[in-house]
Design an enzyme around this catalytic site. Structure first.
Site, PDB file in Angstrom:
ATOM      1  N   ARG A 137      84.624  71.440  80.408  1.00 43.89           N
ATOM      2  CA  ARG A 137      84.167  72.699  79.807  1.00 43.89           C
ATOM      3  C   ARG A 137      84.502  73.917  80.682  1.00 43.89           C
ATOM      4  O   ARG A 137      84.432  73.866  81.894  1.00 43.89           O
ATOM      5  CB  ARG A 137      82.662  72.638  79.622  1.00 43.89           C
ATOM      6  N   ARG A 170      84.143  78.066  85.435  1.00 41.82           N
ATOM      7  CA  ARG A 170      83.486  76.762  85.243  1.00 41.82           C
ATOM      8  C   ARG A 170      82.151  76.800  85.963  1.00 41.82           C
ATOM      9  O   ARG A 170      82.004  77.448  86.994  1.00 41.82           O
ATOM     10  CB  ARG A 170      84.369  75.641  85.810  1.00 41.82           C
ATOM     11  N   ARG A 182      71.510  65.293  85.334  1.00 39.29           N
ATOM     12  CA  ARG A 182      71.011  66.072  84.190  1.00 39.29           C
ATOM     13  C   ARG A 182      70.710  65.160  83.003  1.00 39.29           C
ATOM     14  O   ARG A 182      69.741  65.369  82.275  1.00 39.29           O
ATOM     15  CB  ARG A 182      72.037  67.150  83.816  1.00 39.29           C
TER      16      ARG A 182
HETATM   17  P1  AP5 Z   1      78.237  72.701  75.059  1.00 44.35           P
HETATM   18  O1  AP5 Z   1      78.032  73.303  73.705  1.00 44.35           O
HETATM   19  O2  AP5 Z   1      78.489  73.632  76.179  1.00 44.35           O
HETATM   20  O3  AP5 Z   1      77.053  71.671  75.377  1.00 44.35           O
HETATM   21  P2  AP5 Z   1      75.527  71.930  75.700  1.00 44.35           P
HETATM   22  O4  AP5 Z   1      74.727  70.945  74.917  1.00 44.35           O
HETATM   23  O5  AP5 Z   1      75.172  73.387  75.540  1.00 44.35           O
HETATM   24  O6  AP5 Z   1      75.543  71.474  77.200  1.00 44.35           O
HETATM   25  P3  AP5 Z   1      74.957  72.116  78.519  1.00 44.35           P
HETATM   26  O7  AP5 Z   1      75.627  71.384  79.641  1.00 44.35           O
HETATM   27  O8  AP5 Z   1      75.084  73.613  78.523  1.00 44.35           O
HETATM   28  O9  AP5 Z   1      73.483  71.695  78.408  1.00 44.35           O
HETATM   29  P4  AP5 Z   1      72.497  71.620  79.517  1.00 44.35           P
HETATM   30  O10 AP5 Z   1      71.275  71.381  78.721  1.00 44.35           O
HETATM   31  O11 AP5 Z   1      72.778  70.656  80.589  1.00 44.35           O
HETATM   32  O12 AP5 Z   1      72.656  73.051  80.235  1.00 44.35           O
HETATM   33  P5  AP5 Z   1      71.731  74.340  80.265  1.00 44.35           P
HETATM   34  O13 AP5 Z   1      72.609  75.506  80.490  1.00 44.35           O
HETATM   35  O14 AP5 Z   1      70.766  74.361  79.148  1.00 44.35           O
HETATM   36  O15 AP5 Z   1      79.432  71.650  74.954  1.00 44.35           O
HETATM   37  C1  AP5 Z   1      79.960  71.037  76.102  1.00 44.35           C
HETATM   38  C2  AP5 Z   1      81.494  70.974  76.016  1.00 44.35           C
HETATM   39  O16 AP5 Z   1      81.860  70.063  74.985  1.00 44.35           O
HETATM   40  C3  AP5 Z   1      82.143  72.306  75.666  1.00 44.35           C
HETATM   41  O17 AP5 Z   1      83.343  72.436  76.390  1.00 44.35           O
HETATM   42  C4  AP5 Z   1      82.433  72.213  74.162  1.00 44.35           C
HETATM   43  O18 AP5 Z   1      83.599  72.950  73.811  1.00 44.35           O
HETATM   44  C5  AP5 Z   1      82.627  70.719  73.976  1.00 44.35           C
HETATM   45  N1  AP5 Z   1      82.100  70.247  72.700  1.00 44.35           N
HETATM   46  C6  AP5 Z   1      80.960  70.653  72.073  1.00 44.35           C
HETATM   47  N2  AP5 Z   1      80.795  69.974  70.914  1.00 44.35           N
HETATM   48  C7  AP5 Z   1      81.818  69.081  70.838  1.00 44.35           C
HETATM   49  C8  AP5 Z   1      82.204  68.089  69.891  1.00 44.35           C
HETATM   50  N3  AP5 Z   1      81.490  67.882  68.776  1.00 44.35           N
HETATM   51  N4  AP5 Z   1      83.312  67.367  70.152  1.00 44.35           N
HETATM   52  C9  AP5 Z   1      84.049  67.576  71.263  1.00 44.35           C
HETATM   53  N5  AP5 Z   1      83.753  68.529  72.199  1.00 44.35           N
HETATM   54  C10 AP5 Z   1      82.646  69.254  71.990  1.00 44.35           C
HETATM   55  O19 AP5 Z   1      70.871  74.036  81.609  1.00 44.35           O
HETATM   56  C11 AP5 Z   1      71.467  74.031  82.889  1.00 44.35           C
HETATM   57  C12 AP5 Z   1      70.394  73.828  83.932  1.00 44.35           C
HETATM   58  O20 AP5 Z   1      69.433  74.921  83.873  1.00 44.35           O
HETATM   59  C13 AP5 Z   1      69.541  72.563  83.743  1.00 44.35           C
HETATM   60  O21 AP5 Z   1      70.149  71.429  84.324  1.00 44.35           O
HETATM   61  C14 AP5 Z   1      68.229  72.984  84.449  1.00 44.35           C
HETATM   62  O22 AP5 Z   1      68.353  72.906  85.845  1.00 44.35           O
HETATM   63  C15 AP5 Z   1      68.109  74.452  84.080  1.00 44.35           C
HETATM   64  N6  AP5 Z   1      67.327  74.681  82.832  1.00 44.35           N
HETATM   65  C16 AP5 Z   1      67.787  75.229  81.678  1.00 44.35           C
HETATM   66  N7  AP5 Z   1      66.803  75.302  80.760  1.00 44.35           N
HETATM   67  C17 AP5 Z   1      65.698  74.782  81.360  1.00 44.35           C
HETATM   68  C18 AP5 Z   1      64.366  74.544  80.907  1.00 44.35           C
HETATM   69  N8  AP5 Z   1      63.981  74.864  79.653  1.00 44.35           N
HETATM   70  N9  AP5 Z   1      63.493  73.968  81.782  1.00 44.35           N
HETATM   71  C19 AP5 Z   1      63.864  73.631  83.050  1.00 44.35           C
HETATM   72  N10 AP5 Z   1      65.120  73.825  83.535  1.00 44.35           N
HETATM   73  C20 AP5 Z   1      66.029  74.388  82.685  1.00 44.35           C
END
Ligand code: AP5
Length: 228
Positions: A137, A170, A182
């Site tokens: 990604r 990235r 994660r």
């Molecule tokens: P993408 O859409 O980016 O996936 P995503 O589900 O949004 O994945 P994230 O990694 O952003 O989720 P996350 O929950 O770990 O991260 P967050 O930022 O919330 O898709 C991924 C890739 O695949 C992309 O390149 C896309 O193009 C591709 N893709 C998508 N769909 C596809 C398909 N159907 N087929 C093929 N390819 C596809 O959190 C990050 C960190 O922040 C956490 O680890 C934690 O430390 C903290 N955090 C965030 N929210 C909280 C909370 N509420 N409480 C506590 N800590 C938190």
């Protein structure tokens, strides 16, 4: 937003799913399709880290290790964002809630405004495929549009489809080792929310292993149904 479908009520949608499930990708499309507002706690936390705020300093190391940031920090950041007027259009919560405490706090916050969760949509995927999705990604450094080395390339290599930007970035936590942490955090602390929302009668499930466009169509049908 002029060609967005009009919903009969302001929806409160939750996208549940492990890292890489497509929450961010689909949330941005739901914004375009329905005029809803995407609230990503991951994006809000990364902005706090980049700005060097007190909350950002506390969150940084936890995020880089793949753990969950404490509920007090996340809730404070989310409440600030939910106080802004644009959320009246309806919201898509991307990456929130992630713990039982966050789910209860969200219910209380919505109840104060006479609202409730419209639907919690579980994006169902295979964990192993998520490591590849997350490692490939990258995003536009100007507008944040998301891309993937294999599954979602810009139409013109090196140029963002949305804003024409040419700088991409990235995430620091997008490496195989951190993704496994994660995934573990998701299964230990967030996946139990699927049963929580099922009990409340607002759970929806979608197979999120297919092509991005197909999932977008399926989600659109769910949003139309639950908002009718
Ligand atoms: P993408 O859409 O980016 O996936 P995503 O589900 O949004 O994945 P994230 O990694 O952003 O989720 P996350 O929950 O770990 O991260 P967050 O930022 O919330 O898709 C991924 C890739 O695949 C992309 O390149 C896309 O193009 C591709 N893709 C998508 N769909 C596809 C398909 N159907 N087929 C093929 N390819 C596809 O959190 C990050 C960190 O922040 C956490 O680890 C934690 O430390 C903290 N955090 C965030 N929210 C909280 C909370 N509420 N409480 C506590 N800590 C938190």
């Amino acid at each position: 937003m002029s060609d967005a479908e009009t919903l009969t009520k302001a929806a409160v949608l939750i996208l549940l799913g492990p890292p890489g499930a497509g929450k961010g990708t689909q949330a941005r499309m739901l914004e375009e399709d329905f005029g809803l507002v995407q609230l990503s706690t991951g994006d809000l936390l990364r902005a706090a880290v980049a700005a060097g705020t007190e909350a950002g300093k506390r969150a940084k190391a936890v995020m880089e290790a793949g753990g969950l940031v404490s509920d007090d920090i996340v809730l404070a950041i989310l409440k600030d964002r939910m106080a802004q007027p644009d959320v009246a259009r309806g919201i898509i919560l991307d990456g929130f809630p992630r713990t039982a405490g966050q789910a209860a706090a969200l219910d209380a916050l919505l109840a104060e405004a006479g609202q409730r969760v419209t639907a919690a949509i579980s994006l169902e995927v295979d964990d192993e495929a998520m490591v590849g999705r997350v490692s490939g990604r990258y995003t536009c450094g100007t507008c944040g549009e998301g891309y993937h080395d294999e599954f979602k390339k810009p139409a013109v290599a090196g140029t963002c489809d949305k804003c024409g930007g040419t700088a991409f970035k990235r995430r620091a936590d997008d490496n195989a080792e951190t993704v496994r942490e994660r995934l573990k955090a998701y299964h230990d602390q967030t996946a139990p929310l699927i049963a929580y929302y099922d009990k409340l009668g607002v759970l929806e499930r979608i197979d999120a292993m297919g092509p991005i466009a197909q999932i977008r169509t399926g989600l659109g049908a769910i949003v139309n149904r639950v908002s009718a």
